[in-house]
Every structure is written in C-alpha cells, then in structure tokens.
Write an enzyme that holds these catalytic residues in place. Structure first.
Site, PDB file in Angstrom:
ATOM      1  N   PRO A  29       0.843  -1.208   0.000  1.00 59.07           N
ATOM      2  CA  PRO A  29       0.000   0.000   0.000  1.00 59.07           C
ATOM      3  C   PRO A  29       0.874   1.252   0.000  1.00 59.07           C
ATOM      4  CG  PRO A  29       0.004  -1.053   2.172  1.00 59.07           C
ATOM      5  CD  PRO A  29       0.726  -1.977   1.251  1.00 59.07           C
ATOM      6  N   LEU A  30       0.572   2.173  -0.903  1.00 62.93           N
ATOM      7  CA  LEU A  30       1.387   3.380  -1.060  1.00 62.93           C
ATOM      8  C   LEU A  30       0.500   4.607  -1.210  1.00 62.93           C
ATOM      9  CD1 LEU A  30       3.906   1.883  -3.666  1.00 62.93           C
ATOM     10  CD2 LEU A  30       4.481   2.548  -1.312  1.00 62.93           C
ATOM     11  N   THR A  31       0.511   5.461  -0.224  1.00 61.18           N
ATOM     12  CA  THR A  31      -0.219   6.726  -0.278  1.00 61.18           C
ATOM     13  C   THR A  31       0.422   7.628  -1.328  1.00 61.18           C
ATOM     14  OG1 THR A  31      -0.931   6.569   2.002  1.00 61.18           O
ATOM     15  CG2 THR A  31      -0.726   8.792   1.108  1.00 61.18           C
ATOM     16  N   TYR A 181      -0.777   4.770  13.246  1.00 58.83           N
ATOM     17  CA  TYR A 181      -2.117   5.329  13.066  1.00 58.83           C
ATOM     18  C   TYR A 181      -3.063   4.802  14.158  1.00 58.83           C
ATOM     19  CZ  TYR A 181       0.226   6.993   8.975  1.00 58.83           C
ATOM     20  OH  TYR A 181       1.140   7.610   8.166  1.00 58.83           O
ATOM     21  N   ARG A 228      -2.463  -5.321   8.489  1.00 68.44           N
ATOM     22  CA  ARG A 228      -1.044  -4.961   8.469  1.00 68.44           C
ATOM     23  C   ARG A 228      -0.630  -4.487   9.862  1.00 68.44           C
ATOM     24  NH1 ARG A 228       2.670  -0.934   4.618  1.00 68.44           N
ATOM     25  NH2 ARG A 228       3.931  -2.681   3.933  1.00 68.44           N
ATOM     26  N   GLY A 299      12.194  -2.983   2.836  1.00 66.37           N
ATOM     27  CA  GLY A 299      13.623  -3.185   2.604  1.00 66.37           C
ATOM     28  C   GLY A 299      13.936  -4.376   1.721  1.00 66.37           C
ATOM     29  N   ARG A 321       8.633   0.958  -2.608  1.00 66.37           N
ATOM     30  CA  ARG A 321       9.269   1.945  -3.480  1.00 66.37           C
ATOM     31  C   ARG A 321       9.688   1.379  -4.832  1.00 66.37           C
ATOM     32  NH1 ARG A 321      13.224   3.330   1.254  1.00 66.37           N
ATOM     33  NH2 ARG A 321      12.825   1.094   1.432  1.00 66.37           N
TER      34      ARG A 321
HETATM   35  C1  LIG Z   1       5.274   7.018  -0.816  1.00 65.96           C
HETATM   36  C2  LIG Z   1       4.960   5.994   0.221  1.00 65.96           C
HETATM   37  C3  LIG Z   1       3.656   5.855   0.664  1.00 65.96           C
HETATM   38  C4  LIG Z   1       3.315   4.885   1.615  1.00 65.96           C
HETATM   39  N1  LIG Z   1       2.012   4.724   1.975  1.00 65.96           N
HETATM   40  C5  LIG Z   1       1.648   3.700   2.785  1.00 65.96           C
HETATM   41  C6  LIG Z   1       0.274   3.427   3.053  1.00 65.96           C
HETATM   42  O1  LIG Z   1      -0.646   4.067   2.527  1.00 65.96           O
HETATM   43  N2  LIG Z   1      -0.001   2.403   3.885  1.00 65.96           N
HETATM   44  C7  LIG Z   1       0.974   1.641   4.465  1.00 65.96           C
HETATM   45  O2  LIG Z   1       0.669   0.714   5.222  1.00 65.96           O
HETATM   46  N3  LIG Z   1       2.285   1.867   4.207  1.00 65.96           N
HETATM   47  C8  LIG Z   1       2.629   2.855   3.365  1.00 65.96           C
HETATM   48  N4  LIG Z   1       3.954   3.037   3.038  1.00 65.96           N
HETATM   49  C9  LIG Z   1       4.943   2.027   3.478  1.00 65.96           C
HETATM   50  C10 LIG Z   1       5.115   0.971   2.361  1.00 65.96           C
HETATM   51  O3  LIG Z   1       3.944   0.188   2.206  1.00 65.96           O
HETATM   52  C11 LIG Z   1       6.285   0.032   2.660  1.00 65.96           C
HETATM   53  O4  LIG Z   1       6.069  -0.630   3.878  1.00 65.96           O
HETATM   54  C12 LIG Z   1       7.597   0.811   2.705  1.00 65.96           C
HETATM   55  O5  LIG Z   1       7.761   1.581   1.536  1.00 65.96           O
HETATM   56  C13 LIG Z   1       8.796  -0.118   2.862  1.00 65.96           C
HETATM   57  O6  LIG Z   1       8.842  -1.041   1.785  1.00 65.96           O
HETATM   58  P1  LIG Z   1       9.912  -0.870   0.585  1.00 65.96           P
HETATM   59  O7  LIG Z   1      11.267  -0.954   1.223  1.00 65.96           O
HETATM   60  O8  LIG Z   1       9.614  -2.036  -0.332  1.00 65.96           O
HETATM   61  O9  LIG Z   1       9.658   0.455  -0.031  1.00 65.96           O
HETATM   62  C14 LIG Z   1       4.326   4.043   2.138  1.00 65.96           C
HETATM   63  C15 LIG Z   1       5.649   4.195   1.702  1.00 65.96           C
HETATM   64  C16 LIG Z   1       5.966   5.134   0.755  1.00 65.96           C
HETATM   65  C17 LIG Z   1       7.388   5.249   0.275  1.00 65.96           C
END
Ligand SMILES: Cc1cc2nc3c(=O)[nH]c(=O)nc-3n(C[C@H](O)[C@H](O)[C@H](O)COP(=O)(O)O)c2cc1C
Length: 368
Positions: A29-31, A181, A228, A299, A321
């Site tokens: 999930p990515l905001t 949250y 989560r 990561g 990411r």
């Molecule tokens: C731009 C951005 C937005 C994110 N939005 C959320 C979100 O809406 N919900 C959530 O649980 N985590 C959110 N995260 C965390 C990611 O889901 C993820 O756990 C974090 O990026 C680490 O994983 P990665 O190393 O594969 O990037 C966000 C991370 C980034 C970079």
C-alpha cells in the site's frame, strides 16, 4: 539439451485461500496524494492497472473510513457514495488485467491536524497525548481521547467501509494496524495510556484492533480480510516496550478469526538495509504462529525476496518503493532486469502523471 533452470522463488504460484496467485510479488500500500478532495481519480486506474498482472496481488493505498480519519492531503476515502462509485472503474481496470485487489482501510487517529478534521475539531485517539509539535514539519493537533462509549462507532466505521469496499468491487480489505495510526495508537504502550478495558494490559490494548477484525470479518467474510502490523516500527512516536510479545500475541489472537493474511513490516524500516543479502529473523515467531498467509515488507529487493520465500520466512513479499518506480516490477524480477530508481520528490505530489504513471516500462522490443 539446455540445463533446466531452478524456478525463481518470487515467481512461483501460491494459493491464498480462494485466490490463485501466479507469483509472490505484492504491491505494498502506497499513499500517493492524488485523490483530490478524498475522491479517487481516473488516473488511479492507469496507475494500478500498470502494476497489475494476471494472478498478482495489489494492495491499494491507505483509504479513510470516515470524515475524521484523514491526516494527509488528497488521500482517498471509502465512506461516501461518491467515493465508492469513483473506486469502481479503478477496480475494474485492475480486474481486467486478472489481478486481485485489496483495499487498505485506515483511520489516522492523532496523526492529523485541525485542518483535516470536520469543523476543525480535535483528532481522536486512544490518548490525549499528541505527537511532538513540529515533527516532520507538521503542526500536529493535540488529540482527544475517545470515551469508551464512542469506540463501537469507530469499529462500525471500519465495518461499513469494508462493506463499501466490496460494493466497489474489491476482492478484500487490509486493516491498517501499522505505522502509528489509530489502531496502533491503541496497540502500543508508549502511546496508549488508558486505564479502562482498552488500555493497560496487552489483552486490553489489542481489544480495539481485534474488535475491528471481528466486525469486518463478520461483515464481508474472513477470507476477504487481511491486517497490516508493525510492532517494531517507531513511526510517529508509536512505540511499544515489548514488540516481540505484542506481535506474537496479535498473531495468535488473529488465528481465532481465521482471516486471510497477516502482513508485517519487517524490523529494518529505514535502516538502510538492501545492501547485504540476508533475511531478517525477527518475524519468525509471528510467521510460525499465524496459520494463514504471511506477507512481509520493507527493505526487500529481488534477492532478499527470493530468500524470504525459499527459506519459508514468508508466503508473499510486498514491495513499496521499487514497485512504485517500476510498473513492470514482476517482469523485471522474472528476467533480473535493472530497475528504475524512485524519485522521492514526487511520492506525494498531486500531479496525475509525473512521478505517478510516467515511470517507464522495460523496452523489450529488441529481445522478442
Ligand atoms: C510514498 C509511500 C507511501 C506509503 N504509503 C503507505 C500506506 O498508505 N499504507 C501503508 O501501510 N504503508 C505505506 N507506506 C509504506 C510501504 O507500504 C512500505 O512498507 C515501505 O515503503 C517499505 O517497503 P519498501 O522498502 O519495499 O519500499 C508508504 C511508503 C511510501 C514510500
């Protein structure tokens, strides 16, 4: 005769209950801050369908369950009819690609300001204690502790939101119990300072989360529900003195509801991991305790993801990411192609294209 290649663990199929996944690579999930006035927009259909694959699992960005749930600009909601209708074409676009689509539902609790709250009221939380003013450059508003009589209505907001998500066409929902949250503001003892049946003991602190899980599972079916968690995370000053115990207790309690998956943020968030190819061991007790699908995130890269699957540390790996910056991440991991680098400066900017749907796909024309 050419030697038979070993299968790539991330590219092997997996049966997640009724969902037949063709690989283990999940969109985290990515905001993205592009749902103007909390309404999902048509450009999200492009963005998500770019990342959709036949039999792949996508988790949509954190989506508000009510008008008090917001704390960031232009994040989507699922509490109004307009929002539900706006999600439908986005879900359709993903389904047309044959992917499975879960919606992450959140309430930010105290991670908010007066400006995001109806009538400029105080954000709600488990506590009256606010986030340190100015943290991350935001003027956080001091929260108001929910009275015990108000809690059922918040649980109900999650239940209704889950119903709305199914109405919008989603295959299921992920309850956001991570990253500081509202739900985590109840779970963790450095935030939750209540003295009623929602605070104090571990059992009491987990009550709110588990009531939400139960209500949502009863509403839409446990096979459509994930959660989560991030016991090891310290984001937004949300800290627990014994994260091992908290995580294990939750994993065991969640089994009672037979929900589809448990998605856990690994202990290395923001640690700069990604250099050595080691799989952490921190989540093993949770992984062993939880009887359904276990997803890890944070990561991970291709080799760490492969290791996590081959060592049975997880069933699925969510990528944030890298998936943000590589719409065809699944294909790239399949052929071990180089990745586009993400551009942090456009993670949350409102542009409907730039930094959102304009990350390039592999040029494969010459290889075919
Ligand atoms: C731009 C951005 C937005 C994110 N939005 C959320 C979100 O809406 N919900 C959530 O649980 N985590 C959110 N995260 C965390 C990611 O889901 C993820 O756990 C974090 O990026 C680490 O994983 P990665 O190393 O594969 O990037 C966000 C991370 C980034 C970079």
């Amino acid at each position: 005769m050419a030697a038979k290649k070993d299968p790539i663990p991330l590219l092997t199929p997996y049966k997640m209950g009724e969902f037949d996944l063709s690989h283990r690579i999940v969109l985290a999930p990515l905001t993205r801050g592009r749902s103007y006035n909390n309404v999902p927009q048509p450009h999200a259909a492009v963005y998500y369908s770019q990342r959709a694959t036949e039999g792949g699992l996508l988790i949509a960005e954190a989506t508000g369950v009510s008008d008090t749930s917001q704390g960031y600009r232009d994040t989507p909601g699922i509490w109004t009819k307009e929002q539900v209708e706006a999600w439908k074409p986005i879900v359709d676009a993903v389904h047309q690609k044959g992917a499975i689509f879960f919606l992450q539902m959140w309430h930010v609790g105290r991670v908010s300001t007066y400006g995001f709250q109806p009538n400029g009221q105080s954000p709600i939380s488990s506590t009256n204690k606010g986030i340190t003013p100015g943290l991350d450059g935001v003027d956080w508003a001091p929260p108001r502790r929910l009275s015990i009589d108000e809690i059922p209505s918040i649980v109900n907001d999650f239940r209704v939101a889950a119903r709305n998500a199914i109405e919008a066409g989603f295959d299921g929902v992920e309850i956001h119990g991570a990253n500081g949250y509202l739900i985590e503001q109840f779970l963790k003892n450095k935030v939750n300072d209540r003295t009623d049946s929602y605070g104090g003991s571990l059992e009491n602190r987990c009550r709110f989360a588990l009531e939400i899980v139960e209500a949502v599972a009863n509403e839409i079916g446990s096979n459509r529900v994930g959660i989560r968690l991030s016991p090891y995370n310290r984001f937004m000053e949300s800290i627990d003195s014994d994260p091992d115990k908290l995580g294990l207790y939750m994993a065991n309690e969640l089994n009672k509801f037979d929900i589809r998956y448990l998605h856990v943020i690994d202990s290395r968030v923001y640690s700069g991991a990604g250099i050595e190819d080691k799989v952490p061991r921190k989540l093993l007790p949770m992984r062993k305790a939880f009887k359904n699908t276990f997803i890890v995130a944070s990561g991970y890269n291709r080799s760490k993801g492969n290791l996590a699957i081959s060592k049975n540390y997880a069933d699925l790996v969510a990528f944030g990411r890298f998936f943000l910056a590589n719409p065809d991440l699944v294909r790239r991991y399949e052929i071990d192609a180089p990745l586009n680098m993400y551009d942090r400066s456009t993670f949350g900017t409102p542009d409907p294209v730039v930094g959102y749907t304009d990350y390039p796909f592999l040029e494969e024309a010459n290889n075919e």
